[in-house]
Scaffold this active site. Structure first.
Site, PDB file in Angstrom:
ATOM      1  N   LYS A 198      -3.687   5.011 -10.195  1.00 22.10           N
ATOM      2  CA  LYS A 198      -4.914   5.357  -9.463  1.00 22.10           C
ATOM      3  C   LYS A 198      -6.138   4.821 -10.197  1.00 22.10           C
ATOM      4  O   LYS A 198      -6.091   4.659 -11.410  1.00 22.10           O
ATOM      5  CB  LYS A 198      -5.057   6.888  -9.393  1.00 22.10           C
ATOM      6  CG  LYS A 198      -4.098   7.585  -8.452  1.00 22.10           C
ATOM      7  CD  LYS A 198      -4.363   9.088  -8.464  1.00 22.10           C
ATOM      8  CE  LYS A 198      -3.371   9.813  -7.568  1.00 22.10           C
ATOM      9  NZ  LYS A 198      -3.528   9.483  -6.144  1.00 22.10           N
ATOM     10  N   ARG A 204       6.020  13.219  -1.539  1.00 25.25           N
ATOM     11  CA  ARG A 204       7.013  13.314  -0.467  1.00 25.25           C
ATOM     12  C   ARG A 204       8.432  13.145  -1.000  1.00 25.25           C
ATOM     13  O   ARG A 204       9.382  13.637  -0.408  1.00 25.25           O
ATOM     14  CB  ARG A 204       6.679  12.283   0.626  1.00 25.25           C
ATOM     15  CG  ARG A 204       6.724  10.857   0.182  1.00 25.25           C
ATOM     16  CD  ARG A 204       5.965   9.917   1.115  1.00 25.25           C
ATOM     17  NE  ARG A 204       4.513  10.071   0.972  1.00 25.25           N
ATOM     18  CZ  ARG A 204       3.625   9.422   1.706  1.00 25.25           C
ATOM     19  NH1 ARG A 204       4.023   8.587   2.655  1.00 25.25           N
ATOM     20  NH2 ARG A 204       2.335   9.607   1.516  1.00 25.25           N
TER      21      ARG A 204
HETATM   22  N1  BES Z   1      -1.796  13.601  -4.850  1.00 30.03           N
HETATM   23  C1  BES Z   1      -2.135  12.481  -4.052  1.00 30.03           C
HETATM   24  C2  BES Z   1      -2.987  12.860  -2.824  1.00 30.03           C
HETATM   25  C3  BES Z   1      -4.366  13.409  -3.097  1.00 30.03           C
HETATM   26  C4  BES Z   1      -5.471  12.586  -3.099  1.00 30.03           C
HETATM   27  C5  BES Z   1      -4.558  14.761  -3.281  1.00 30.03           C
HETATM   28  C6  BES Z   1      -6.731  13.108  -3.313  1.00 30.03           C
HETATM   29  C7  BES Z   1      -5.818  15.295  -3.495  1.00 30.03           C
HETATM   30  C8  BES Z   1      -6.908  14.471  -3.505  1.00 30.03           C
HETATM   31  C9  BES Z   1      -0.863  11.812  -3.539  1.00 30.03           C
HETATM   32  O1  BES Z   1       0.216  11.831  -4.405  1.00 30.03           O
HETATM   33  C10 BES Z   1      -1.178  10.380  -3.281  1.00 30.03           C
HETATM   34  O2  BES Z   1      -1.477   9.679  -4.216  1.00 30.03           O
HETATM   35  N2  BES Z   1      -1.109   9.964  -2.012  1.00 30.03           N
HETATM   36  C11 BES Z   1      -1.396   8.627  -1.640  1.00 30.03           C
HETATM   37  C12 BES Z   1      -0.340   8.168  -0.686  1.00 30.03           C
HETATM   38  C13 BES Z   1      -0.360   6.680  -0.378  1.00 30.03           C
HETATM   39  C14 BES Z   1      -0.036   5.891  -1.620  1.00 30.03           C
HETATM   40  C15 BES Z   1       0.626   6.371   0.727  1.00 30.03           C
HETATM   41  C16 BES Z   1      -2.761   8.606  -0.971  1.00 30.03           C
HETATM   42  O3  BES Z   1      -3.117   9.557  -0.262  1.00 30.03           O
HETATM   43  O4  BES Z   1      -3.490   7.645  -1.196  1.00 30.03           O
HETATM   44 MN    MN Z   2       0.201  10.224  -5.757  1.00 29.02          MN
END
Ligand code: BES
Ligand code: MN
Ligand code: ZN
Length: 507
Positions: free
Chosen positions: A277, A351
């Site tokens: 990230k 997931r």
């Molecule tokens: N934990 C994150 C989602 C999240 C983002 C929670 C901001 C709280 C605040 C999750 O694991 C994630 O990174 N999701 C990705 C999925 C994508 C790579 C398909 C996302 O939402 O960008």
């Molecule tokens: Mn994630």
């Protein structure tokens, strides 16, 4: 801090601060308020007559009583138009009374039990207790200088009129238990990842289970290998912290009673893995276990409230880091039900561990499965920090959850789980892939989970927006909100009521 119910006359009440919720145009010339007004030398009627206080929503004035009898200070608190007051407003009002008391460094605050003809006194008392105890929360464990620290020890709800005392006392007790559990849930969400590891999360769950009399088992990595939990094994591979799979069972009803399984995402830190990230706000990913914390909280609350229900809580806990044995984009996982998953993005890790837990859930042959997860940034884009997204395979379940959402004011908004979205997670080389790209991100995540639930009624709650707030709002602080605990308990209460009605029909 402790909440109590007290009967008494306002004119003789000895308290550093009395909060009087008043709606627009409410007369202060009759009954208990007239007596209070008189005791403080007519200050209340003077404030309303001067137009300084009108009852407008969340307006307030503080009056100082120079007479020897009665409260030292009186906070007039506007609660808006007559008839618009509901339970959420009562929670908010109590939180504002408590905020004032904390600001004044008071050890006690009294709140006048509001007049109302819509809600029963038990629910009003519960709402006031929740708002008070939740409003006093702050996460200052790591502040060596505790400037705004609360010195509040006691909140007294003052019942001057006809109040059903036994219903109100029950409501206070329930509200205190729920708020206490929500505070522990917030503490988990706010705890940094170097404190709250999967091991520590499992330890807190085990301690709660011991203390409140429900079962807890922790599955270790070798157990996950035996159970073919490919998601857990892959996601945790890049971290030195061992993964933990928490299994909680509360048996508050007989063997023939239906079982409910709650599943919560327990990522104690999500760096995104190899698909790392960006740095801004990455620290907030210490809160990526908000769903898991809420599930642990719901089990604890069910036990402490002695709900006549059977509830299972499953919390897969892991970190998502980037070590030398981390899982990679392109890897293919074979899940316990035979489904093959191509990893397109290592940041779509939630997931994967939820899939393992959803498959595990089915051994209980539950009435329903509900999962809670900070799953997608897209949920924040769609609904902001105001509503939790709900998607599911069962109309009745979604309906019941939404209703619980209105009652607890942890509101849900439904997104469609139409089969068109299934296309987006198809993979040419495996059955599915773990990312559906940027379109409809919350929905494609749910479409992925759907592969692991078969026929059991199931609903998914994406709490990415509601679990962690940028800015405090009423009794919800900046940071972890503890969302989900009150919602799930309200849902269970609804189910219990429905089942007992159905039993009565049969007899
Ligand atoms: N934990 C994150 C989602 C999240 C983002 C929670 C901001 C709280 C605040 C999750 O694991 C994630 O990174 N999701 C990705 C999925 C994508 C790579 C398909 C996302 O939402 O960008
Ligand atoms: Mn994630
Ligand atoms: Zn995550």
């Amino acid at each position: 801090m402790h909440v109590q119910l007290k009967r008494g006359s306002l004119g003789r009440l000895r308290t550093p601060l009395l909060c009087v919720p008043l709606h627009e145009g409410e007369s202060v010339r009759q009954g208990a308020l007239a007596e209070l007004d008189k005791a403080c030398g007519g200050q209340i009627s003077a404030a309303t007559r001067a137009g300084d206080f009108t009852g407008k929503l969340w307006s307030q004035v503080t009056l100082y009583n120079s007479k020897p009898a009665g409260p030292r200070r009186i906070q007039l608190l506007g609660v808006g138009k007559a008839g618009s007051i509901d339970l959420e407003r009562m929670r908010q009002a109590a939180a504002r009374a408590v905020a004032k008391a904390v600001e004044l460094h008071a050890r006690e605050v009294s709140i006048l039990f509001p007049r109302n003809s819509t809600y029963d006194d038990g629910h009003v008392a519960q709402a006031l207790a929740e708002g008070s105890v939740l409003g006093e929360y702050r996460f200052d464990k790591y502040r060596t200088e505790k400037e705004n620290h609360s010195e509040l020890e006691k909140v007294s709800l003052i019942a001057v009129e006809r109040v059903d005392r036994s219903a109100a006392a029950g409501g206070v007790e329930d509200g205190e238990i729920l708020a206490d559990v929500v505070r522990k849930t917030r503490d988990m969400v706010n705890a940094p990842a170097n404190e709250l590891t999967p091991t520590e999360m499992a330890a807190r769950a085990a301690k709660s289970a011991r203390e409140f009399g429900y079962r807890c088992r922790i599955l270790e990595r070798r157990d996950m290998e035996r159970q073919s939990m490919a998601g857990m094994l892959a996601v945790s591979a890049g971290s030195d912290q061992p993964p933990k799979f928490i299994v909680l069972e509360y048996e508050g009803a007989g063997r023939r009673a239906p079982r409910y399984v709650f599943v919560g995402k327990g990522l104690t830190f999500d760096a995104g893995g190899i698909c790392i990230k960006p740095a801004p706000k990455m620290d907030e990913m210490k809160g990526d276990m908000g769903g898991g914390a809420a599930v642990i909280g719901a089990l604890e609350a069910a036990a402490r409230l002695e709900l006549p229900a059977r509830v299972v809580g499953l919390v897969p806990c892991s970190e998502n880091l980037l070590g030398g044995s981390a899982y990679r984009p392109g890897d293919i996982l074979s899940m316990a039900n035979g489904t093959t998953v191509m990893i397109e993005n290592t940041d779509a890790e939630g997931r994967l561990i939820l899939a393992d837990a959803l498959l595990y859930a089915q051994r209980y042959k539950p009435q329903a499965i509900v999962d809670l997860a900070t799953l997608t940034g897209a949920a924040l884009i769609a609904l902001g920090q105001v509503a939790t997204a709900v998607l599911g395979t069962d109309r009745q379940l979604v309906h019941d959850l939404k209703k619980a959402g209105e009652r607890s004011f942890e509101r849900l908004w439904e997104l469609p789980l139409w089969e068109e979205f299934d296309e987006l997670i198809r993979s040419p080389i495996a059955d599915i892939k773990n990312s559906g790209g940027k379109h409809g991100g919350t929905i494609t995540a749910a479409a992925f989970l759907k592969h692991f639930v078969k026929d059991t009624p199931w609903a998914h709650l994406d709490i990415a927006g509601t679990s962690y707030l940028d800015k405090a709002e009423g009794y919800r602080p900046q940071g972890g909100t503890g969302v989900g605990v009150r919602l799930l308990i309200e849902y269970l209460r609804g189910q219990i009521e429905y089942e007992s009605d159905a039993d009565a029909d049969v007899e």
